[in-house]
Each structure stands twice: as structure tokens, then as C-alpha cells.
Design a protein around this motif. Structure first.
Motif, PDB file in Angstrom:
ATOM      1  N   VAL A   1       0.793  -1.221  -0.150  1.00  0.00           N
ATOM      2  CA  VAL A   1      -0.132  -0.081  -0.096  1.00  0.00           C
ATOM      3  C   VAL A   1       0.931   1.149   0.107  1.00  0.00           C
ATOM      4  O   VAL A   1       0.507   2.323  -0.795  1.00  0.00           O
ATOM      5  CB  VAL A   1      -0.939  -0.057   1.153  1.00  0.00           C
ATOM      6  N   LEU A   2       1.944   1.131   0.748  1.00  0.00           N
ATOM      7  CA  LEU A   2       2.887   2.332   0.987  1.00  0.00           C
ATOM      8  C   LEU A   2       4.192   2.211   0.258  1.00  0.00           C
ATOM      9  O   LEU A   2       4.523   0.846   0.630  1.00  0.00           O
ATOM     10  CB  LEU A   2       3.133   2.749   2.402  1.00  0.00           C
ATOM     11  N   HIS A   3       4.674   2.923  -0.691  1.00  0.00           N
ATOM     12  CA  HIS A   3       5.715   2.512  -1.604  1.00  0.00           C
ATOM     13  C   HIS A   3       6.918   3.333  -1.597  1.00  0.00           C
ATOM     14  O   HIS A   3       7.955   3.400  -2.306  1.00  0.00           O
ATOM     15  CB  HIS A   3       5.088   2.842  -3.163  1.00  0.00           C
ATOM     16  N   GLY A   4       7.187   3.702  -0.204  1.00  0.00           N
ATOM     17  CA  GLY A   4       8.407   4.460   0.142  1.00  0.00           C
ATOM     18  C   GLY A   4       8.077   5.978   0.477  1.00  0.00           C
ATOM     19  O   GLY A   4       8.537   6.863  -0.160  1.00  0.00           O
ATOM     20  N   CYS A   5       7.360   6.142   1.471  1.00  0.00           N
ATOM     21  CA  CYS A   5       6.957   7.585   1.820  1.00  0.00           C
ATOM     22  C   CYS A   5       8.031   7.890   2.846  1.00  0.00           C
ATOM     23  O   CYS A   5       8.531   7.496   3.523  1.00  0.00           O
ATOM     24  CB  CYS A   5       5.372   7.411   3.204  1.00  0.00           C
ATOM     25  N   ASP A   6       8.103   9.318   2.675  1.00  0.00           N
ATOM     26  CA  ASP A   6       9.003  10.171   3.295  1.00  0.00           C
ATOM     27  C   ASP A   6       8.119  11.212   4.122  1.00  0.00           C
ATOM     28  O   ASP A   6       7.025  11.822   3.450  1.00  0.00           O
ATOM     29  CB  ASP A   6       9.886  10.917   2.420  1.00  0.00           C
ATOM     30  N   LEU A   7       8.647  11.426   5.296  1.00  0.00           N
ATOM     31  CA  LEU A   7       7.611  12.330   6.189  1.00  0.00           C
ATOM     32  C   LEU A   7       8.584  13.027   7.312  1.00  0.00           C
ATOM     33  O   LEU A   7       9.405  12.143   7.930  1.00  0.00           O
ATOM     34  CB  LEU A   7       6.596  11.530   6.821  1.00  0.00           C
ATOM     35  N   GLU A   8       8.350  14.196   7.553  1.00  0.00           N
ATOM     36  CA  GLU A   8       9.034  14.986   8.464  1.00  0.00           C
ATOM     37  C   GLU A   8       8.066  15.505   9.259  1.00  0.00           C
ATOM     38  O   GLU A   8       7.244  16.565   8.849  1.00  0.00           O
ATOM     39  CB  GLU A   8      10.222  15.573   8.044  1.00  0.00           C
ATOM     40  N   ILE A   9       8.366  15.531  10.751  1.00  0.00           N
ATOM     41  CA  ILE A   9       7.448  16.379  11.714  1.00  0.00           C
ATOM     42  C   ILE A   9       8.358  17.210  12.733  1.00  0.00           C
ATOM     43  O   ILE A   9       9.034  16.644  13.437  1.00  0.00           O
ATOM     44  CB  ILE A   9       6.333  15.700  12.272  1.00  0.00           C
ATOM     45  N   ARG A  10       8.210  18.311  12.626  1.00  0.00           N
ATOM     46  CA  ARG A  10       9.202  19.045  13.624  1.00  0.00           C
ATOM     47  C   ARG A  10       8.473  19.407  15.064  1.00  0.00           C
ATOM     48  O   ARG A  10       7.200  19.222  15.080  1.00  0.00           O
ATOM     49  CB  ARG A  10       9.540  20.579  13.116  1.00  0.00           C
ATOM     50  N   GLU A  11       9.109  19.678  15.946  1.00  0.00           N
ATOM     51  CA  GLU A  11       8.400  20.059  17.337  1.00  0.00           C
ATOM     52  C   GLU A  11       7.535  21.175  17.380  1.00  0.00           C
ATOM     53  O   GLU A  11       7.836  22.168  16.916  1.00  0.00           O
ATOM     54  CB  GLU A  11       9.559  20.586  18.116  1.00  0.00           C
ATOM     55  N   GLY A  12       6.454  20.912  18.070  1.00  0.00           N
ATOM     56  CA  GLY A  12       5.404  22.186  18.137  1.00  0.00           C
ATOM     57  C   GLY A  12       4.522  22.214  16.766  1.00  0.00           C
ATOM     58  O   GLY A  12       3.837  22.936  17.033  1.00  0.00           O
ATOM     59  N   GLU A  13       4.696  21.499  15.829  1.00  0.00           N
ATOM     60  CA  GLU A  13       3.903  21.951  14.651  1.00  0.00           C
ATOM     61  C   GLU A  13       2.661  20.890  14.453  1.00  0.00           C
ATOM     62  O   GLU A  13       2.915  19.884  14.955  1.00  0.00           O
ATOM     63  CB  GLU A  13       4.638  21.973  13.477  1.00  0.00           C
ATOM     64  N   THR A  14       1.592  21.386  13.716  1.00  0.00           N
ATOM     65  CA  THR A  14       0.708  20.360  13.310  1.00  0.00           C
ATOM     66  C   THR A  14       0.642  20.304  11.686  1.00  0.00           C
ATOM     67  O   THR A  14       0.554  21.188  10.931  1.00  0.00           O
ATOM     68  CB  THR A  14      -0.593  21.010  13.894  1.00  0.00           C
ATOM     69  N   VAL A  15       0.580  19.142  11.530  1.00  0.00           N
ATOM     70  CA  VAL A  15       0.978  18.571  10.147  1.00  0.00           C
ATOM     71  C   VAL A  15      -0.334  17.827   9.676  1.00  0.00           C
ATOM     72  O   VAL A  15      -1.037  16.931  10.467  1.00  0.00           O
ATOM     73  CB  VAL A  15       2.076  17.660   9.880  1.00  0.00           C
ATOM     74  N   GLY A  16      -0.954  18.073   8.414  1.00  0.00           N
ATOM     75  CA  GLY A  16      -2.120  17.588   7.856  1.00  0.00           C
ATOM     76  C   GLY A  16      -1.820  16.529   7.024  1.00  0.00           C
ATOM     77  O   GLY A  16      -0.860  16.573   6.085  1.00  0.00           O
ATOM     78  N   ILE A  17      -2.461  15.567   6.693  1.00  0.00           N
ATOM     79  CA  ILE A  17      -2.493  14.753   5.603  1.00  0.00           C
ATOM     80  C   ILE A  17      -3.913  14.282   5.148  1.00  0.00           C
ATOM     81  O   ILE A  17      -4.921  14.054   5.731  1.00  0.00           O
ATOM     82  CB  ILE A  17      -1.617  13.304   6.078  1.00  0.00           C
ATOM     83  N   ALA A  18      -4.052  14.695   3.747  1.00  0.00           N
ATOM     84  CA  ALA A  18      -5.490  14.658   2.997  1.00  0.00           C
ATOM     85  C   ALA A  18      -5.127  13.767   1.684  1.00  0.00           C
ATOM     86  O   ALA A  18      -3.938  13.039   1.566  1.00  0.00           O
ATOM     87  CB  ALA A  18      -5.874  15.940   2.607  1.00  0.00           C
ATOM     88  N   GLY A  19      -6.251  12.964   1.321  1.00  0.00           N
ATOM     89  CA  GLY A  19      -6.068  12.235   0.200  1.00  0.00           C
ATOM     90  C   GLY A  19      -7.263  11.463   0.160  1.00  0.00           C
ATOM     91  O   GLY A  19      -8.170  11.341   1.006  1.00  0.00           O
ATOM     92  N   LEU A  20      -7.353  10.794  -1.133  1.00  0.00           N
ATOM     93  CA  LEU A  20      -8.896  10.015  -1.256  1.00  0.00           C
ATOM     94  C   LEU A  20      -8.577   8.667  -0.646  1.00  0.00           C
ATOM     95  O   LEU A  20      -7.925   8.275  -0.090  1.00  0.00           O
ATOM     96  CB  LEU A  20      -8.848   9.767  -2.831  1.00  0.00           C
ATOM     97  N   ASN A  21      -9.773   8.169  -0.652  1.00  0.00           N
ATOM     98  CA  ASN A  21     -10.168   6.824   0.023  1.00  0.00           C
ATOM     99  C   ASN A  21      -8.841   5.810  -0.609  1.00  0.00           C
ATOM    100  O   ASN A  21      -9.024   5.697  -1.952  1.00  0.00           O
ATOM    101  CB  ASN A  21     -11.288   6.294  -0.022  1.00  0.00           C
ATOM    102  N   GLY A  22      -8.175   4.942   0.125  1.00  0.00           N
ATOM    103  CA  GLY A  22      -7.400   3.991  -0.544  1.00  0.00           C
ATOM    104  C   GLY A  22      -5.998   4.743  -0.748  1.00  0.00           C
ATOM    105  O   GLY A  22      -5.186   3.584  -1.393  1.00  0.00           O
ATOM    106  N   ALA A  23      -5.967   5.719  -0.485  1.00  0.00           N
ATOM    107  CA  ALA A  23      -4.436   6.410  -0.977  1.00  0.00           C
ATOM    108  C   ALA A  23      -3.323   6.109  -0.085  1.00  0.00           C
ATOM    109  O   ALA A  23      -2.165   6.140  -0.291  1.00  0.00           O
ATOM    110  CB  ALA A  23      -4.526   7.995  -0.857  1.00  0.00           C
ATOM    111  N   GLY A  24      -3.726   5.355   1.335  1.00  0.00           N
ATOM    112  CA  GLY A  24      -2.759   4.866   2.227  1.00  0.00           C
ATOM    113  C   GLY A  24      -2.527   5.779   3.518  1.00  0.00           C
ATOM    114  O   GLY A  24      -1.884   5.578   4.037  1.00  0.00           O
ATOM    115  N   LYS A  25      -3.575   6.787   3.701  1.00  0.00           N
ATOM    116  CA  LYS A  25      -3.427   7.597   4.956  1.00  0.00           C
ATOM    117  C   LYS A  25      -3.586   6.766   6.258  1.00  0.00           C
ATOM    118  O   LYS A  25      -2.761   6.955   6.872  1.00  0.00           O
ATOM    119  CB  LYS A  25      -4.661   8.412   4.775  1.00  0.00           C
ATOM    120  N   THR A  26      -4.632   5.768   6.449  1.00  0.00           N
ATOM    121  CA  THR A  26      -4.689   4.974   7.585  1.00  0.00           C
ATOM    122  C   THR A  26      -3.393   4.002   7.742  1.00  0.00           C
ATOM    123  O   THR A  26      -3.016   3.694   8.698  1.00  0.00           O
ATOM    124  CB  THR A  26      -6.050   4.317   7.875  1.00  0.00           C
ATOM    125  N   THR A  27      -3.035   3.531   6.654  1.00  0.00           N
ATOM    126  CA  THR A  27      -1.945   2.689   6.666  1.00  0.00           C
ATOM    127  C   THR A  27      -0.761   3.227   7.121  1.00  0.00           C
ATOM    128  O   THR A  27       0.006   2.671   7.654  1.00  0.00           O
ATOM    129  CB  THR A  27      -1.732   1.905   5.440  1.00  0.00           C
TER     130      THR A  27
END
Length: 234
Positions: free
Chosen positions: A21-47
Motif C-alpha cells: 500500500v505504501l511504496h516508500g513514504c517520506d515524512l518529517e514533523i518538527r517540534e510543536g507543529e501540526t501537520v495534516g495529511i489529506a487524500g482520497l480513500n485508499g490512498a494509504g493515509k490510515t495505513t
């Protein structure tokens, strides 16, 4: 805002039953920030959230939480400070609000100081304080979502991941709950990862974001502006 990196992930791969389902995701979150993830159903968000929290197996080139290797077991992930509020709330219906909250601390191995944390959480969610001795099954959908978020905060996370906060709620209820979470995040310098179909909510609460598409997370810079969303969804 500090530039310290809380979560650093590269090349994250995961799936179900041998189906990627996930094919090599990169993600970075910094201290104190709120980051959102959107996408269509089946895109892999919950995974993505399930892989980060250890709920499903994953492989990756790099996965660090505050510079420490992210464990693969859910209990070890929570103890390190990454806490997942899953889609559908998953509160314990036969337990009271107070018992659900205490479970959040115990499950993350942070029972010490739980009474103090409970007071702080109930101060943030006064409606839950009114319902502290009521069984979770008797709460409304919005109250159950408050409880799910509050239970996650009981674990004293450094990064709280919330999957579909707005699911089944009115737009106002979702914005109200997310506003409380935003206040707590500012007070505690907490990092938050919000996954939601409600892009209005994400635009209101997030510093920046990602679009999930074809099992990859693509960074965006305009906090879910119209042009970006049009390109992503249409």
C-alpha cells in the motif's frame, strides 16, 4: 517555533497480506507543529499511521522519533512518545470516561503521574469532566471523539496522530474538538499529525501538510489551499 525534528521517516513501505500500500513514504514533523495529511480513500493515509504506530509490519530506510529508532511493537512506540488515536474512536464502551482515560496512561507505561495528567486533560475538556463517571457507550459521537483524543493525551505523547477526527461529526463539532487539541498542543509544545478527509478542518488547524497519492506522501506548502487540492483530487 523550534526546528527540532520530532519524526523523521524515509522509504516507508507497508501493506496487507503481501499487497503493498505504501511504496516508500517520506515524512518529517518538527517540534510543536501540526501537520495534516489529506487524500482520497485508499490512498494509504490510515495505513501510514498504522505502520508508524506498529499496528502493522513495516520496512523503511529510516524511522526516528526524537533521534531514537522507532520501535516496531505498538507498546514500545507508545512508550517512546508516539501515540495513535485510531479511526472510529475505539473507546471501551463498558468503561467509564475516567477508566478510559486512565487506560491511556497505563497502556503507554505512564501510570506514574496519571492523576495529575487526568486533571489537566479534564480541564482541557470540561464536558468530559461532567461525564467522568458515565460509561463510554452512553456518550454522543462527539463526546466519544473527545474521549479518544483525551485518552491519547493521557499518554503524554511528544507526537499525537489522529485519524479521521471529523468522521461522523458535524463540521462545528469537529472544529470545536480540534480547537481544544490545538490549545493543548500550543501549551505543551506537542506535535500533532492529523489525517482527515475534511480539508477545511486541515486548513484551519495545520501549519503545513501532505497529500497521499498512490502510496506516497507529497509535501504541500500552502496549507491545503484551493489550487493544491484541485490538483491532488481532480
Amino acid at each position: 517555533m523550534s526546528t527540532q525534528t520530532i519524526l523523521e521517516v524515509s522509504g516507508l513501505r507497508a501493506g496487507y497480506g503481501g499487497v503493498p500500500v505504501l511504496h516508500g513514504c517520506d515524512l518529517e514533523i518538527r517540534e510543536g507543529e501540526t501537520v495534516g495529511i489529506a487524500g482520497l480513500n485508499g490512498a494509504g493515509k490510515t495505513t501510514l499511521l498504522r505502520a508508524l504506530s506498529g499496528a502493522i509490519p513495516r520496512s523503511c530506510d529510516r524511522a526516528l522519533l526524537r533521534g531514537d529508532r522507532l520501535p516496531s511493537r505498538p507498546d514500545a512506540v507508545a512508550r517512546l512518545g508516539l501515540v495513535h488515536v485510531p479511526e472510529g474512536r475505539k473507546v471501551f464502551p463498558t468503561l467509564t470516561v475516567r477508566e478510559n482515560l486512565r487506560y491511556g496512561a497505563v497502556a503507554a507505561g505512564k501510570a506514574g503521574g496519571a492523576a495529575r495528567e487526568e486533571r489537566r486533560v479534564l480541564d482541557a475538556f470540561p464536558r468530559l469532566a461532567e461525564l467522568a463517571d458515565r460509561r463510554a457507550a452512553l456518550l454522543s459521537g462527539g463526546e466519544q471523539q473527545m474521549l479518544a483524543v483525551a485518552r491519547g493525551l493521557m499518554a503524554r505523547p511528544v507526537l499525537l496522530m489522529v485519524d479521521e477526527l471529523s468522521l461522523g461529526l458535524s463540521p462545528k463539532a469537529a472544529l470545536d474538538i480540534s480547537a481544544v487539541l490545538a490549545r493543548v498542543a500550543r501549551t505543551q509544545n506537542l506535535s500533532v499529525l492529523l489525517v482527515d478527509q475534511n480539508t477545511t478542518l486541515l486548513g484551519a488547524r495545520c501549519d503545513r501538510g501532505y497529500i497521499m497519492r498512490d502510496g506516497l506522501a507529497e509535501p504541500i506548502d500552502d496549507a491545503f489551499g484551493h489550487d493544491t487540492l484541485s490538483a491532488a483530487y481532480f
